[in-house]
Enzyme design. Structure first.
Site, PDB file in Angstrom:
ATOM      1  N   TYR A  44     -23.578  51.205   3.911  1.00 21.62           N
ATOM      2  CA  TYR A  44     -22.965  50.003   4.491  1.00 21.62           C
ATOM      3  C   TYR A  44     -21.430  50.132   4.428  1.00 21.62           C
ATOM      4  O   TYR A  44     -20.888  50.637   3.437  1.00 21.62           O
ATOM      5  CB  TYR A  44     -23.450  48.788   3.691  1.00 21.62           C
ATOM      6  CG  TYR A  44     -22.826  47.498   4.121  1.00 21.62           C
ATOM      7  CD1 TYR A  44     -23.195  46.876   5.308  1.00 21.62           C
ATOM      8  CD2 TYR A  44     -21.847  46.886   3.341  1.00 21.62           C
ATOM      9  CE1 TYR A  44     -22.616  45.694   5.698  1.00 21.62           C
ATOM     10  CE2 TYR A  44     -21.264  45.696   3.734  1.00 21.62           C
ATOM     11  CZ  TYR A  44     -21.648  45.109   4.918  1.00 21.62           C
ATOM     12  OH  TYR A  44     -21.067  43.934   5.307  1.00 21.62           O
ATOM     13  N   ARG A  70     -20.805  29.708 -14.574  1.00 25.46           N
ATOM     14  CA  ARG A  70     -20.310  31.051 -14.220  1.00 25.46           C
ATOM     15  C   ARG A  70     -21.238  32.122 -14.798  1.00 25.46           C
ATOM     16  O   ARG A  70     -21.378  33.203 -14.253  1.00 25.46           O
ATOM     17  CB  ARG A  70     -18.860  31.265 -14.695  1.00 25.46           C
ATOM     18  CG  ARG A  70     -18.390  32.702 -14.506  1.00 25.46           C
ATOM     19  CD  ARG A  70     -16.880  32.876 -14.325  1.00 25.46           C
ATOM     20  NE  ARG A  70     -16.072  32.087 -15.230  1.00 25.46           N
ATOM     21  CZ  ARG A  70     -15.898  32.346 -16.531  1.00 25.46           C
ATOM     22  NH1 ARG A  70     -16.489  33.388 -17.091  1.00 25.46           N
ATOM     23  NH2 ARG A  70     -15.138  31.567 -17.269  1.00 25.46           N
ATOM     24  N   LYS A  82     -28.810  38.394   4.101  1.00 23.95           N
ATOM     25  CA  LYS A  82     -29.523  38.884   5.284  1.00 23.95           C
ATOM     26  C   LYS A  82     -30.969  38.360   5.288  1.00 23.95           C
ATOM     27  O   LYS A  82     -31.173  37.175   5.399  1.00 23.95           O
ATOM     28  CB  LYS A  82     -29.450  40.406   5.322  1.00 23.95           C
ATOM     29  CG  LYS A  82     -28.021  40.969   5.106  1.00 23.95           C
ATOM     30  CD  LYS A  82     -27.076  40.670   6.250  1.00 23.95           C
ATOM     31  CE  LYS A  82     -25.628  41.006   5.921  1.00 23.95           C
ATOM     32  NZ  LYS A  82     -25.377  42.375   5.500  1.00 23.95           N
ATOM     33  N   ASP A  94     -29.659  50.276  -2.323  1.00 31.37           N
ATOM     34  CA  ASP A  94     -29.431  49.065  -1.539  1.00 31.37           C
ATOM     35  C   ASP A  94     -30.655  48.882  -0.644  1.00 31.37           C
ATOM     36  O   ASP A  94     -30.881  49.656   0.287  1.00 31.37           O
ATOM     37  CB  ASP A  94     -28.144  49.213  -0.704  1.00 31.37           C
ATOM     38  CG  ASP A  94     -27.822  47.969   0.123  1.00 31.37           C
ATOM     39  OD1 ASP A  94     -28.742  47.184   0.424  1.00 31.37           O
ATOM     40  OD2 ASP A  94     -26.639  47.792   0.492  1.00 31.37           O
TER      41      ASP A  94
HETATM   42  C1  LIG Z   1     -24.429  42.917   4.701  1.00 30.50           C
HETATM   43  C2  LIG Z   1     -24.754  44.054   3.814  1.00 30.50           C
HETATM   44  C3  LIG Z   1     -24.116  44.204   2.580  1.00 30.50           C
HETATM   45  C4  LIG Z   1     -23.036  43.266   2.104  1.00 30.50           C
HETATM   46  O1  LIG Z   1     -23.503  41.993   1.886  1.00 30.50           O
HETATM   47  P1  LIG Z   1     -22.583  40.667   1.979  1.00 30.50           P
HETATM   48  O2  LIG Z   1     -23.500  39.592   1.546  1.00 30.50           O
HETATM   49  O3  LIG Z   1     -22.090  40.557   3.387  1.00 30.50           O
HETATM   50  O4  LIG Z   1     -21.443  40.882   1.041  1.00 30.50           O
HETATM   51  C5  LIG Z   1     -24.487  45.269   1.793  1.00 30.50           C
HETATM   52  N1  LIG Z   1     -25.419  46.158   2.193  1.00 30.50           N
HETATM   53  C6  LIG Z   1     -26.046  46.051   3.376  1.00 30.50           C
HETATM   54  C7  LIG Z   1     -27.057  47.066   3.772  1.00 30.50           C
HETATM   55  C8  LIG Z   1     -25.743  45.005   4.229  1.00 30.50           C
HETATM   56  O5  LIG Z   1     -26.354  44.906   5.411  1.00 30.50           O
END
Ligand SMILES: *Cc1c(COP(=O)(O)O)cnc(C)c1O
Length: 400
Positions: free
Chosen positions: A112, A59, A209, A184
């Site tokens: 997002y 963890r 992604k 982000d």
């Molecule tokens: C998909 C996404 C997230 C969230 O990620 P998850 O792995 O689905 O929790 C955050 N920021 C952006 C820009 C995203 O495209």
């Protein structure tokens, strides 16, 4: 592995994997062990108290997960990195660990969907003040930052209209008031953009992604200043949003081809954006690589490539999208982005499904918009696929 002369494509392969693994294995093993044993209590104690490197319980940290953390740390030129079960785990842990009652965060309207839910629904309930500004109004964002704030949260390019925010400029404004800057960087990837080199303190990735790249594992990453990463890590190891070894392995494996994939996706997206721009059935194309995009100049300054995601609006309405999308053959009609296969969907059914038509209009999202995440297929095939779907749409319209 910190030496600046190592290029990103090399670091993506080697970071975290320069040591010798068991039996001389040439790839970092998947270590599914929950706990790690010690024969010597003093050594165990030294690791448990952080005086020596090592593993105690998965963890907290895990050898396979550590490989992935090293890759993002090096690729983003960060001091430290940690990981989470999902991208949202990274975002929520960061915000909840660094903010508290009486704190103020300044962000943008186009974050997002999950992040904006945190800003609108969850953080205020904990006495945290949230100010969401018009995404590309830098003067307004600077004015809100100057009023005083603890954290500035940015995302660029944004979803789904690929708006561009000037990271260097807003990091400068944040520094004047002592605010932490979090970016982000999911859409850009570290191949195209490095927010820390532009003045940000922390970088977040949904590793689900482009980093993973194959739509087969979920994860989240945070990297940046060591003291801040440590603070978030301390919260994550207790609330338990930890990344497991199996998805960490898949993401780290995906990252080895990150530069190859991104170079191809950058090039293909630009070609497709240019092609669609001239098509009579297309109303508008949103891609920061187009000279006509309002954020193009900033994007050119802060990005090495413009990314694999674009969006375009068809002439027509949502019914046009409904008839157009199923005609595409080389596309999964699905949420998510950044995969080897092309993915497409309308914000109206994916990222912005919970908003009303008026709210989408306010964000500049046309009802006929399609987000198109370019895969690594041959670009000529993708263009031919778009072309056949667009022309059969036109034939239908003429028939009507
Ligand atoms: C998909 C996404 C997230 C969230 O990620 P998850 O792995 O689905 O929790 C955050 N920021 C952006 C820009 C995203 O495209």
């Amino acid at each position: 592995m910190n030496s600046p002369e190592i290029q990103k494509g090399t670091a993506a392969v080697w970071a975290g994997e320069t040591g010798r693994f068991l039996n001389g294995a040439v790839t970092a093993p998947i270590v599914n062990s929950v706990a790690f044993s010690y024969e010597d209590l003093d050594e165990w104690h030294a690791v448990a108290t952080g005086q020596s490197d090592g593993y105690i319980y998965s963890r907290n940290t895990n050898p396979t997960v550590h490989v992935l953390e090293e890759k993002i740390r090096i690729l983003e030129s960060a001091e430290a990195a940690t990981s989470f079960a999902t991208g949202m785990g990274a975002i929520s842990n960061t915000l909840f660990a660094l903010l508290g009652p009486g704190k103020r965060v300044v962000s943008i309207k186009d974050t997002y969907g999950g992040a904006s839910r945190l800003f609108l629904d969850f953080l205020p309930a904990y006495g945290i003040e949230v100010m969401l500004c018009e995404t590309t109004d830098h003067v307004a964002i600077e004015a809100e930052i100057a009023k005083g704030c603890d954290l500035v949260y940015l995302e660029t390019p944004t979803n789904p209209t690929l708006k561009i925010v000037d990271i260097k400029r807003l990091s400068g404004a944040a520094r004047k008031v002592g605010a932490v800057v979090v970016v982000d960087n999911t859409f850009a990837t570290p191949i195209n953009q490095n927010p820390i080199l532009l003045g940000a303190d922390l970088v977040i990735h949904s590793a689900t992604k482009f980093l993973c790249g194959h739509s087969d594992a979920m994860g989240g990453l945070l990297c940046g200043k060591a003291d801040l990463v440590k603070k978030v890590f301390s919260f994550r190891e207790i609330n338990g949003a930890s990344l497991q070894a199996d998805p960490a392995y898949l993401i780290a494996r995906g990252m080895k081809t990150l530069e190859l994939r991104i170079e191809r996706q950058n090039a293909s997206a630009l070609r497709i954006a240019r092609h669609l721009k001239t098509h009579p059935a297309v109303e508008d194309v949103f891609y920061p690589g187009l000279e006509t995009h309002p954020g193009h100049d900033i994007a050119k300054q802060q990005m090495a490539g413009f990314g694999g995601v674009l969006s375009f609006a068809l002439k027509g309405d949502y019914d046009t999208v409904r008839s157009f999308l199923p005609k595409l053959k080389l596309v999964h009609l699905a949420a998510s982005l950044g995969s080897v296969s092309t993915l497409a969907g309308p914000p109206r059914t994916t990222s912005h499904v919970e908003l009303t038509e008026a709210q989408r209009a306010q964000l500049g999202i046309p009802e006929s918009l399609i987000r198109y995440s370019v895969g690594i297929e041959n670009v000529n095939d993708l263009i031919a696929d778009l072309e056949q779907a667009l022309s059969s749409l036109q034939t239908e319209n003429i028939a009507v």
